[in-house]
Design a protein around this motif. Structure first.
Motif, short mmCIF file in Angstrom:
data_model
loop_
_atom_site.label_atom_id
_atom_site.label_comp_id
_atom_site.label_asym_id
_atom_site.label_seq_id
_atom_site.Cartn_x
_atom_site.Cartn_y
_atom_site.Cartn_z
N GLN A 22 -59.41 -16.10 32.77
CA GLN A 22 -59.14 -17.52 32.98
C GLN A 22 -60.19 -18.38 32.29
N GLU A 23 -61.43 -17.94 32.28
CA GLU A 23 -62.49 -18.70 31.63
C GLU A 23 -62.27 -18.76 30.12
N GLU A 24 -61.84 -17.66 29.53
CA GLU A 24 -61.56 -17.64 28.09
C GLU A 24 -60.37 -18.52 27.75
N ILE A 25 -59.33 -18.46 28.55
CA ILE A 25 -58.15 -19.30 28.34
C ILE A 25 -58.54 -20.77 28.48
N LEU A 29 -58.11 -23.65 25.59
CA LEU A 29 -57.31 -24.86 25.83
C LEU A 29 -58.16 -26.12 25.72
N TYR A 30 -59.39 -26.06 26.21
CA TYR A 30 -60.29 -27.22 26.11
C TYR A 30 -60.52 -27.59 24.64
N GLU A 37 -57.02 -34.61 20.71
CA GLU A 37 -57.60 -35.93 20.96
C GLU A 37 -58.16 -36.53 19.66
N TYR A 38 -58.86 -35.71 18.89
CA TYR A 38 -59.41 -36.16 17.61
C TYR A 38 -58.29 -36.63 16.68
#
Length: 46
Positions: A22-25, A29-30, A37-38
């Protein structure tokens, strides 16, 4: 994705021979959302 310096996510999972945590996903995604956003801020996509 057209550009991913490390290859595709599926390719990464195949090399690692495991599913992503979950941390890698979350990190993937972040980073993706920061890119979107950029692009919006710079009027590159609508």
């Amino acid at each position: 994705m057209e550009y991913c310096a490390a290859g595709s996510i599926l390719g990464l999972m195949e090399v690692m021979e495991r599913r992503l945590s979950q941390e890698e996903i979350s990190a993937i995604l972040y980073s993706t959302l920061l890119g979107i956003e950029y692009l919006h801020q710079n009027k590159k996509i609508h």
